[in-house]
Every structure is written in C-alpha cells, then in structure tokens.
Design a protein around this motif. Structure first.
Motif, PDB file in Angstrom:
ATOM      1  N   UNK A  50       0.806  -1.220   0.000  1.00 39.00           N
ATOM      2  CA  UNK A  50       0.000   0.000   0.000  1.00 39.00           C
ATOM      3  C   UNK A  50       0.838   1.268   0.000  1.00 39.00           C
ATOM      4  N   UNK A  51       0.235   2.358  -0.469  1.00 35.65           N
ATOM      5  CA  UNK A  51       0.789   3.680  -0.194  1.00 35.65           C
ATOM      6  C   UNK A  51       0.552   3.979   1.286  1.00 35.65           C
ATOM      7  N   UNK A  52       1.290   4.972   1.797  1.00 29.21           N
ATOM      8  CA  UNK A  52       1.169   5.306   3.221  1.00 29.21           C
ATOM      9  C   UNK A  52       0.939   6.805   3.396  1.00 29.21           C
ATOM     10  N   UNK A  53       0.426   7.140   4.573  1.00 29.21           N
ATOM     11  CA  UNK A  53       0.164   8.551   4.871  1.00 29.21           C
ATOM     12  C   UNK A  53       0.648   8.865   6.273  1.00 29.21           C
ATOM     13  N   UNK A  54       1.362   9.990   6.387  1.00 27.27           N
ATOM     14  CA  UNK A  54       1.833  10.461   7.686  1.00 27.27           C
ATOM     15  C   UNK A  54       1.549  11.952   7.766  1.00 27.27           C
ATOM     16  N   UNK A  55       0.590  12.304   8.576  1.00 31.14           N
ATOM     17  CA  UNK A  55       0.219  13.708   8.680  1.00 31.14           C
ATOM     18  C   UNK A  55      -1.087  13.873   9.420  1.00 31.14           C
ATOM     19  N   UNK A  56      -1.550  15.123   9.554  1.00 31.14           N
ATOM     20  CA  UNK A  56      -2.803  15.382  10.278  1.00 31.14           C
ATOM     21  C   UNK A  56      -4.019  14.938   9.460  1.00 31.14           C
ATOM     22  N   UNK A  57      -4.853  14.160  10.065  1.00 27.09           N
ATOM     23  CA  UNK A  57      -6.085  13.712   9.410  1.00 27.09           C
ATOM     24  C   UNK A  57      -7.073  13.334  10.506  1.00 27.09           C
ATOM     25  N   UNK A  58      -8.364  13.458  10.217  1.00 28.22           N
ATOM     26  CA  UNK A  58      -9.384  13.140  11.227  1.00 28.22           C
ATOM     27  C   UNK A  58      -9.245  11.692  11.680  1.00 28.22           C
ATOM     28  N   UNK A  59      -9.258  11.468  12.985  1.00 32.13           N
ATOM     29  CA  UNK A  59      -9.100  10.128  13.544  1.00 32.13           C
ATOM     30  C   UNK A  59     -10.219   9.196  13.094  1.00 32.13           C
ATOM     31  N   UNK A  60     -11.350   9.755  12.715  1.00 28.17           N
ATOM     32  CA  UNK A  60     -12.486   8.913  12.320  1.00 28.17           C
ATOM     33  C   UNK A  60     -12.197   8.086  11.077  1.00 28.17           C
ATOM     34  N   UNK A  61     -11.195   8.466  10.292  1.00 30.35           N
ATOM     35  CA  UNK A  61     -10.863   7.720   9.078  1.00 30.35           C
ATOM     36  C   UNK A  61      -9.872   6.587   9.350  1.00 30.35           C
ATOM     37  N   UNK A  62      -9.445   6.439  10.599  1.00 33.81           N
ATOM     38  CA  UNK A  62      -8.526   5.357  10.928  1.00 33.81           C
ATOM     39  C   UNK A  62      -9.303   4.071  11.195  1.00 33.81           C
ATOM     40  N   UNK A  63      -8.683   2.952  10.886  1.00 36.05           N
ATOM     41  CA  UNK A  63      -9.289   1.650  11.155  1.00 36.05           C
ATOM     42  C   UNK A  63      -8.269   0.783  11.868  1.00 36.05           C
ATOM     43  N   UNK A  64      -8.750  -0.286  12.500  1.00 39.43           N
ATOM     44  CA  UNK A  64      -7.876  -1.209  13.209  1.00 39.43           C
ATOM     45  C   UNK A  64      -8.500  -2.597  13.160  1.00 39.43           C
ATOM     46  N   UNK A  65      -7.789  -3.568  13.686  1.00 41.97           N
ATOM     47  CA  UNK A  65      -8.278  -4.945  13.659  1.00 41.97           C
ATOM     48  C   UNK A  65      -9.678  -5.039  14.260  1.00 41.97           C
ATOM     49  N   UNK A  66     -10.549  -5.776  13.590  1.00 34.99           N
ATOM     50  CA  UNK A  66     -11.906  -5.982  14.074  1.00 34.99           C
ATOM     51  C   UNK A  66     -12.922  -5.028  13.499  1.00 34.99           C
ATOM     52  N   UNK A  67     -12.474  -3.983  12.790  1.00 33.66           N
ATOM     53  CA  UNK A  67     -13.418  -3.055  12.174  1.00 33.66           C
ATOM     54  C   UNK A  67     -14.066  -3.702  10.946  1.00 33.66           C
ATOM     55  N   UNK A  68     -15.364  -3.513  10.800  1.00 31.16           N
ATOM     56  CA  UNK A  68     -16.100  -4.047   9.656  1.00 31.16           C
ATOM     57  C   UNK A  68     -16.028  -3.044   8.512  1.00 31.16           C
ATOM     58  N   UNK A  69     -15.533  -3.498   7.367  1.00 27.17           N
ATOM     59  CA  UNK A  69     -15.350  -2.639   6.197  1.00 27.17           C
ATOM     60  C   UNK A  69     -16.252  -3.129   5.072  1.00 27.17           C
ATOM     61  N   UNK A  70     -16.952  -2.195   4.441  1.00 28.29           N
ATOM     62  CA  UNK A  70     -17.897  -2.495   3.367  1.00 28.29           C
ATOM     63  C   UNK A  70     -17.437  -1.746   2.116  1.00 28.29           C
ATOM     64  N   UNK A  71     -17.040  -2.501   1.104  1.00 24.41           N
ATOM     65  CA  UNK A  71     -16.662  -1.910  -0.175  1.00 24.41           C
ATOM     66  C   UNK A  71     -17.934  -1.698  -0.992  1.00 24.41           C
ATOM     67  N   UNK A  72     -18.264  -0.425  -1.251  1.00 26.49           N
ATOM     68  CA  UNK A  72     -19.551  -0.115  -1.876  1.00 26.49           C
ATOM     69  C   UNK A  72     -19.409   0.345  -3.325  1.00 26.49           C
ATOM     70  N   UNK A  73     -18.204   0.338  -3.881  1.00 23.32           N
ATOM     71  CA  UNK A  73     -17.996   0.796  -5.255  1.00 23.32           C
ATOM     72  C   UNK A  73     -17.098  -0.185  -5.994  1.00 23.32           C
ATOM     73  N   UNK A  74     -17.446  -0.492  -7.233  1.00 27.94           N
ATOM     74  CA  UNK A  74     -16.647  -1.427  -8.020  1.00 27.94           C
ATOM     75  C   UNK A  74     -16.934  -2.851  -7.597  1.00 27.94           C
ATOM     76  N   UNK A  75     -16.084  -3.411  -6.753  1.00 27.87           N
ATOM     77  CA  UNK A  75     -16.286  -4.754  -6.209  1.00 27.87           C
ATOM     78  C   UNK A  75     -16.976  -4.638  -4.858  1.00 27.87           C
ATOM     79  N   UNK A  76     -18.197  -5.138  -4.763  1.00 28.03           N
ATOM     80  CA  UNK A  76     -18.930  -5.091  -3.500  1.00 28.03           C
ATOM     81  C   UNK A  76     -18.436  -6.213  -2.594  1.00 28.03           C
ATOM     82  N   UNK A  77     -18.097  -5.866  -1.353  1.00 25.94           N
ATOM     83  CA  UNK A  77     -17.574  -6.861  -0.418  1.00 25.94           C
ATOM     84  C   UNK A  77     -17.726  -6.346   1.001  1.00 25.94           C
TER      85      UNK A  77
END
Length: 391
Positions: A50-77
């Motif tokens: 992956x590409x990486x990001x280091x800088x100020x960003x809203x914490x709400x966009x962070x994810x960690x183990x156990x988070x449920x992720x729903x891909x809603x565009x292109x490949x639904x998963x």
C-alpha cells in the motif's frame, strides 16, 4: 420480499449501523512512511504493497483490527479488517453496528445481501451503492439474541473455510518449494533454451468479441483458466458452430496444448486434457503447442508456476507497468533445458501435490456451498435457530 417472519422487524439496511465513508486521499498524500492507505485493492488482496500517509487527518478515518469494512464501489464486499492500524480511503465504509445489532451478524447479513444491492447499484462499468440505496433496501431483522446464535453458526463454518484455505496455501507453498528444488537438482548449471525452439505453435485467439449463443462451441477466456486448477467450462460462454469453423482457421486447442493467460492474472497456465471438447479461444489466451521430442506439456505448464518465470515477467514489467503478455514475449521466454524424461519425472513428483490440492479445493467448494445454504436458510428465517436466547 418473501413472506415476513412474524417476530422479525422490518428495517432498512441503513438503520443497522452507521456507514462512514473513507477519506479522499490524493497523490500528494501518498508516501512511504506512516500508516497504510486502504483502498479496495488493498482490502481484497493482502499481498498488495500500500501507499502510506503520515500527517494530520481526522481520527475517524482510521481503522484497526476488528473493524467491519464495506466496499460499496466497483467490487462489493464486506469483511473484518485484520492487518493493524491503517487509514480508510474513499469508496469504503467503516461500519459500526447499531446498539441492537450484533456486528458479526451484520457482517454475514451484508454479505448475504450483496447480490441484491448489486442488482440495484448505479453505474454501467463501475457499480456503486449509495446511502439512498441502503435506506431504501428493506430487510427483516431478528432479535439480538437470535442474531448472535446465527453469527455463531456462520462463524463456525467460515472458520472451517479459512482453515481449509490455510491448508491449501501450505500445500501450495511446499509444492512450489519442491518444484524449485527439483529443478535446481536436475539443472545445476541453469541451462536454458528459448521457448520458441521447443514449440511448434505460439498463437492467440479471436481478436474481437464474438456473438454468443445459448449453446454451441465453448469459447475460452481467461476466466475459464482462473476458476480452478483445470480449464473450467462451468459456467462458459458459447459461439455457434459456424463461427467456430471460421475461428479454427487461426487455432483450435488440441490435447497436450498449454493455454496461458495473456491478460488479467498473467501467466496462469492450464494443460488441455485428452477429453477436452472442440473449443474457440479469445485473444486474452495464448496457445502453446510443445514439440514432443524436447518438451513435455505438463512440464511447460509447471514452468509458469516457477520463480524463474516470475523473474522474467518482472524484467519485462520494469518501468513499463506490463499488464499484457505479447506473443513475442512468449517466444523469448527462457525455459529450463532438460531432457523429456527428466521433465516428466519432475512433473510426476509435483502431480502428488496437485492431487492433494484438488482434494482440498473440492472440500473448500463444498464448505462454501454449505455456507451459502446456511445463510439462505438462517438469514431469511426459513430455518430458525433456538429462540431461547436473551433478546
């Protein structure tokens, strides 16, 4: 909707949780340090760097183990993230379950309804699901206790599937290591020859999309090579016998030929078996016809599994972003220069691994079909789990 279950609530899919879209990362955000940026490809393929990001960003966009992720565009998963702290890119929802919804149940529930969501999704080439779709998509929701029991059942069979996948991955790794060891032992001086010198034909298929018919002659594409260990004809597209008679002037695969993918997943190779029916092929597939006196078809198929083939493919890709293997590339590939008896001995040794893989893959397919059946029965209320659990 089918006849509703009397004690289940009618709800919208949107009401089962909150759906937070990821951040619209731009090229200027990308770097080599910081947390990984998770796009759809990184979500679905753990081997992608992956590409990486280091800088100020809203914490709400962070994810960690156990988070449920729903891909809603292109490949639904829908899946649980399990690769540590990261940032979520746009086109992916981080889903937090509502207070009366078990998150494990929600995972299975979203996966079960992906086909229904896809049917109403927007776009022609890039399908996507909107928040409005989630609000309009009505479902029936069991009690929280029943949700947990369903999740227990579906989690159990999902773990059986993951365990079988781990077994397959382990056998596959040992198979490759064995193949590499046998090649080095048989060819310590790394003698090679050009593939063109060991074949009588290197061609590809039809260079235009034909008119398909309901039945007729199978039309082989990359999909037929990548669905399993052999050449899969279920499902398959067909062309008329008349069209096939025109296409065969270019090439018709014969038993002993090796079919190799030129597009998509590059270098997937399959040997045409003795009982294979007459077929036409698409331009995305190359047909290699070994010269029997110097090259075994089964050994040629194995060559495309080797690290040496991948090394040559990387050299072709260097700086070019190769997404297509041209026929001239096939002609220039260097293959191990071994006598046919040695080739067949190596192929025989690897066949034992292939038999074990075929058996495990058969178990895997049965488990997946069983899970589909369980999801259909449980999540529609056709079969009820015990209702003694606390709500």
């Amino acid at each position: 909707m089918s006849k509703p279950v009397s004690d289940w609530q009618i709800r919208s899919l949107a009401s089962l949780g909150t759906y937070l879209n990821g951040f619209a990362f731009k090229p200027q955000h990308w770097g080599e340090s910081g947390l990984p940026i998770v796009r759809i490809r990184e979500l679905l393929d753990p081997t992608v760097e992956p590409d990486r990001y280091e800088g100020p960003i809203a914490q709400s966009f962070s994810i960690d183990d156990g988070d449920l992720i729903f891909s809603w565009s292109g490949t639904l998963a829908a899946l649980f993230w399990d690769r540590g702290p990261a940032y979520l890119n746009q086109h992916l929802f981080k889903v937090s379950a509502a207070p009366d919804v078990d998150v494990r149940f929600l995972h299975h529930f979203i996966k079960f309804h992906l086909d229904g969501l896809a049917a109403r999704s927007h776009g022609t080439t890039m399908k996507h699901v909107t928040r409005r779709d989630l609000k309009d998509y009505l479902i029936e929701l069991p009690s929280t206790g029943e949700q947990r029991q369903m999740a227990d059942v579906l989690d159990a069979i999902s773990e059986q599937i993951r365990a079988t996948e781990r077994v397959i991955a382990k056998i596959d790794a040992v198979r490759l290591a064995t193949l590499e060891t046998l090649l080095k032992r048989a060819n310590p001086l790394l003698r090679t020859r050009r593939l063109e010198s060991a074949t009588t034909r290197i061609v590809d298929g039809v260079h235009h999309t034909p008119t398909y018919v309901d039945s007729g002659v199978p039309f082989i594409t990359v999909e037929n090579l990548t669905r399993g260990p052999g050449i899969s004809l279920t499902p398959c597209r067909y062309v008329s016998h008349r069209a096939h008679s025109e296409y065969r002037r270019r090439i018709e695969p014969l038993p002993g030929d090796v079919l190799v993918s030129k597009d998509g997943t590059l270098g997937v190779a399959r040997l045409v078996p003795e009982d294979f029916p007459a077929a036409s092929i698409f331009v995305s597939v190359a047909v290699l016809r070994p010269l029997a006196s110097v090259l075994s078809g089964e050994f040629l198929r194995l060559f495309f599994d080797t690290n040496e083939f991948r090394r040559q493919l990387r050299m072709l890709s260097a700086g070019s972003g190769l997404q297509h293997i041209h026929l001239e590339h096939f002609r220039e590939f260097l293959i191990p220069d071994l006598d046919v008896a040695e080739q067949e001995s190596i192929a025989c040794a690897i066949a034992m691994f292939d038999e074990r893989l075929a058996a495990e893959r058969s178990v895997l397919e049965k488990l997946k079909l069983q899970r589909i059946g369980l999801m259909t029965d449980l999540l529609t209320g056709r079969v009820r789990v015990s209702r003694e659990a606390a709500p």
